[in-house]
Design a protein around this motif. Structure first.
Motif, mmCIF file in Angstrom:
data_model
loop_
_atom_site.group_PDB
_atom_site.id
_atom_site.type_symbol
_atom_site.label_atom_id
_atom_site.label_comp_id
_atom_site.label_asym_id
_atom_site.label_seq_id
_atom_site.Cartn_x
_atom_site.Cartn_y
_atom_site.Cartn_z
ATOM 1 N N PHE A 38 6.133 4.772 -7.801
ATOM 2 C CA PHE A 38 7.291 4.068 -6.565
ATOM 3 C C PHE A 38 7.510 4.815 -6.123
ATOM 4 O O PHE A 38 7.052 5.663 -5.887
ATOM 5 C CB PHE A 38 7.908 2.694 -7.344
ATOM 6 N N LEU A 39 9.321 4.635 -5.972
ATOM 7 C CA LEU A 39 9.865 5.574 -5.361
ATOM 8 C C LEU A 39 10.058 6.580 -5.623
ATOM 9 O O LEU A 39 11.421 6.802 -6.296
ATOM 10 C CB LEU A 39 11.600 4.864 -4.441
ATOM 11 N N LEU A 40 9.285 7.919 -5.658
ATOM 12 C CA LEU A 40 9.243 9.047 -6.873
ATOM 13 C C LEU A 40 10.794 10.031 -6.574
ATOM 14 O O LEU A 40 12.043 10.643 -7.311
ATOM 15 C CB LEU A 40 8.047 9.862 -6.812
ATOM 16 N N TRP A 41 11.029 10.119 -5.193
ATOM 17 C CA TRP A 41 11.553 11.296 -5.267
ATOM 18 C C TRP A 41 13.334 10.312 -4.217
ATOM 19 O O TRP A 41 13.962 10.439 -4.757
ATOM 20 C CB TRP A 41 11.343 11.295 -3.049
ATOM 21 N N THR A 72 14.033 12.933 6.095
ATOM 22 C CA THR A 72 14.723 13.116 7.322
ATOM 23 C C THR A 72 13.023 12.234 7.394
ATOM 24 O O THR A 72 13.281 11.351 8.442
ATOM 25 C CB THR A 72 14.925 14.248 8.182
ATOM 26 N N HIS A 73 11.939 12.417 7.001
ATOM 27 C CA HIS A 73 10.350 12.100 7.111
ATOM 28 C C HIS A 73 10.040 11.467 6.087
ATOM 29 O O HIS A 73 9.079 10.615 6.370
ATOM 30 C CB HIS A 73 9.787 13.465 7.276
ATOM 31 N N LEU A 74 10.699 11.098 5.241
ATOM 32 C CA LEU A 74 10.396 9.902 4.219
ATOM 33 C C LEU A 74 10.413 8.702 5.122
ATOM 34 O O LEU A 74 10.932 7.856 5.724
ATOM 35 C CB LEU A 74 10.984 9.655 3.483
ATOM 36 N N SER A 75 9.443 7.517 4.121
ATOM 37 C CA SER A 75 9.451 5.643 4.775
ATOM 38 C C SER A 75 10.565 5.751 4.909
ATOM 39 O O SER A 75 10.960 4.569 5.712
ATOM 40 C CB SER A 75 8.163 5.425 4.188
ATOM 41 N N THR A 76 11.432 6.482 3.753
ATOM 42 C CA THR A 76 12.533 5.083 3.736
ATOM 43 C C THR A 76 13.814 6.017 4.735
ATOM 44 O O THR A 76 15.487 6.017 3.993
ATOM 45 C CB THR A 76 12.996 5.300 2.140
ATOM 46 N N ALA A 77 13.424 6.737 5.248
ATOM 47 C CA ALA A 77 14.493 7.600 5.916
ATOM 48 C C ALA A 77 15.800 7.159 6.508
ATOM 49 O O ALA A 77 16.674 7.262 6.542
ATOM 50 C CB ALA A 77 14.030 8.243 7.226
ATOM 51 N N GLU A 78 15.668 5.404 6.761
ATOM 52 C CA GLU A 78 16.485 5.386 7.380
ATOM 53 C C GLU A 78 17.173 4.738 6.371
ATOM 54 O O GLU A 78 18.494 3.589 6.937
ATOM 55 C CB GLU A 78 15.918 4.211 8.534
ATOM 56 N N VAL A 87 6.222 11.762 0.135
ATOM 57 C CA VAL A 87 6.619 12.809 -0.041
ATOM 58 C C VAL A 87 5.781 13.804 0.328
ATOM 59 O O VAL A 87 6.121 14.526 1.269
ATOM 60 C CB VAL A 87 6.733 12.940 -1.264
ATOM 61 N N LEU A 88 3.908 13.810 0.216
ATOM 62 C CA LEU A 88 2.790 14.150 1.300
ATOM 63 C C LEU A 88 3.019 14.235 2.055
ATOM 64 O O LEU A 88 3.009 15.012 3.435
ATOM 65 C CB LEU A 88 1.983 14.072 0.400
ATOM 66 N N THR A 89 3.261 13.292 3.039
ATOM 67 C CA THR A 89 3.432 12.700 3.964
ATOM 68 C C THR A 89 4.319 13.323 4.822
ATOM 69 O O THR A 89 4.499 13.584 6.032
ATOM 70 C CB THR A 89 3.270 11.352 4.756
ATOM 71 N N ALA A 90 5.562 13.237 4.332
ATOM 72 C CA ALA A 90 6.784 13.823 5.011
ATOM 73 C C ALA A 90 6.634 14.977 5.035
ATOM 74 O O ALA A 90 7.104 15.970 5.953
ATOM 75 C CB ALA A 90 7.853 13.381 3.942
ATOM 76 N N ASN A 138 1.044 -0.551 0.082
ATOM 77 C CA ASN A 138 0.296 0.640 -0.379
ATOM 78 C C ASN A 138 0.549 1.558 0.135
ATOM 79 O O ASN A 138 0.982 2.711 0.489
ATOM 80 C CB ASN A 138 -0.889 -0.200 1.193
ATOM 81 N N TYR A 139 2.139 1.208 -0.752
ATOM 82 C CA TYR A 139 3.458 2.051 -0.954
ATOM 83 C C TYR A 139 2.459 2.594 -2.343
ATOM 84 O O TYR A 139 2.612 2.393 -3.225
ATOM 85 C CB TYR A 139 4.362 2.022 -0.740
ATOM 86 N N GLY A 140 2.895 4.316 -2.245
ATOM 87 C CA GLY A 140 2.671 5.165 -3.571
ATOM 88 C C GLY A 140 4.237 6.524 -2.978
ATOM 89 O O GLY A 140 4.208 6.544 -2.038
ATOM 90 N N GLY A 141 5.160 6.463 -4.223
ATOM 91 C CA GLY A 141 5.183 7.798 -4.139
ATOM 92 C C GLY A 141 4.970 8.804 -3.587
ATOM 93 O O GLY A 141 6.062 10.285 -2.949
ATOM 94 N N GLN A 142 3.767 9.822 -4.027
ATOM 95 C CA GLN A 142 3.384 10.442 -3.663
ATOM 96 C C GLN A 142 2.773 11.375 -2.360
ATOM 97 O O GLN A 142 2.670 11.886 -1.666
ATOM 98 C CB GLN A 142 2.081 10.486 -4.875
#
Ligand code: IPE
Ligand code: IPE
Ligand code: MG
Length: 258
Positions: free
Chosen positions: A189-192, A164-170, A138-141, A131-135
Motif C-alpha cells: 500500500f502507501l509505502l512512501w 510532488t509526483h506521487l499519486s497522492t501529491a495533493e 514511487v517508481l512512477t514518481a 490497481n495500486y501498488g506502493g512500489q
C-alpha cells in the motif's frame, strides 16, 4: 494526546474470510465490503475526517481467480454508479489512485467522470486505491520527476521533489493507517507516505468494521506519542523549545521525512 487524524488510510482486508466463516462465496464478502465502504465514508465525513484513503484492489490482486477479479470490477462500477451523485451533493471529492490503464475502457471513463463530477468539492477527500501498488507509485514518481526535469541529474532529486509526483501529491500523509482482517503487513500500500504513520491492526474483518471499531482505532491513535525521531522529553516538554530552539516542538508540517 493527538487530535483526531486528518487523514486516515484503510487496508480493507478480510472480505473473503468473512464470507467463508458464513459458508458463503467470497464475492458475497466483497459485496458486503462495498456496502461497508458506503457506511464508513459517511461516518468518517460526519466525524470531520478530511482525507480518507481506501485500498480496494492491489496491483497483486490480479493474481486472484478471474471470476473474483471480474466480480470486484463489477462492484467498483456499481459503486461509482450508485454513489457519485450523492457524493457530489454531500461535498465529497473522489480521487482514484493506481494504474487505471489496466481497467476496461468503461470503468476508466466512469472513474474519469466521477473525479470530474466531484472535483470542486472540498468536504471529505475520498481516495480509492485501485490497481495500486506502493512500489509502482514511487517508481512512477521518479520517472515523472526525470521527465519533468530533463536537464537535471537524478542526484538532485530529494524527498519533497519526489513527493510532488506521487499519486497522492495533493494529499497530506496519513497520520493513521488501519488494516482490518488480522494481518500485520502493508501489502504494497502507501509505502512512501506511511514513513511516520501510526499503524493499527485489528482482527475485525472489513464487512464487520463499524462505527465503534473506527472510533476505537481513532482513540488508540489519540494515545500514541509521535516522536518523529526525537526523544520523549523533546516531544512531551514543548516549552524546552524556548531555551533550545533546535529542539522545537514537533509540528507535523515541519517533518518532511525522507
Ligand atoms: C479484501 O478482502 C478485499 C480485496 C483484497 C479486494 P480479501 O478478499 O483479501 O479477504 P481475505 O483476506 O481473503 O479474507
Ligand atoms: C491487501 O489485501 C489489498 C487490499 C485490501 C485491497 P490482500 O488480501 O490482497 O493482501 P495479502 O495478499 O494478504 O497480503
Ligand atoms: Mg486478504
Amino acid at each position: 494526546m493527538n487530535t483526531q487524524p486528518k487523514h486516515i488510510a484503510i487496508i480493507m482486508d478480510g472480505n473473503g474470510r468473512w464470507a467463508k466463516k458464513r459458508l458463503m462465496p467470497r464475492t458475497v464478502g466483497h459485496a458486503r465490503g462495498a456496502a461497508n465502504v458506503r457506511h464508513i465514508v459517511k461516518t468518517a465525513h460526519a466525524m470531520g475526517v478530511r482525507y480518507l484513503t481506501l485500498f480496494a484492489f492491489s496491483s497483486e490482486n490480479w493474481r486472484r481467480p478471474p471470476e473474483e477479479v471480474s466480480a470486484l470490477m463489477g462492484l467498483f462500477l456499481q459503486y461509482l454508479a450508485s454513489e457519485v451523485a450523492e457524493m457530489r451533493a454531500a461535498g465529497i471529492r473522489l480521487r482514484v489512485i493506481g494504474d487505471r490503464s489496466a481497467f476496461a475502457p468503461l470503468l476508466q471513463s466512469r472513474i474519469d467522470q466521477a473525479e470530474h463530477d466531484t472535483a470542486d468539492n472540498d468536504g471529505l477527500h475520498l481516495t480509492i486505491a485501485a490497481n495500486y501498488g506502493g512500489q509502482w507509485d514511487v517508481l512512477t514518481a521518479v520517472r515523472a520527476w526525470q521527465a519533468a526535469h530533463p536537464e537535471r541529474s537524478l542526484q538532485e532529486l530529494d524527498p519533497a521533489g519526489l513527493a510532488t509526483h506521487l499519486s497522492t501529491a495533493e494529499l497530506p500523509d496519513p497520520e493513521l493507517l488501519i488494516r482490518t482482517g488480522g494481518e500485520s503487513r502493508i501489502s504494497n500500500f502507501l509505502l512512501w507516505q506511511t514513513a511516520y504513520t501510526e499503524l493499527y491492526f485489528t482482527d475485525v474483518h472489513w464487512p464487520d468494521f463499524d462505527d465503534a471499531a473506527l472510533n476505537k482505532a481513532v482513540q488508540w491513535y489519540a494515545q500514541r506519542v509521535r516522536r518523529f525521531g526525537r526523544t520523549d522529553e523533546q516531544v512531551l516538554q514543548p516549552y524546552s523549545a524556548e531555551h533550545h530552539p533546535s529542539t522545537a516542538l514537533v509540528i507535523e508540517k515541519d517533518i518532511k521525512i525522507g
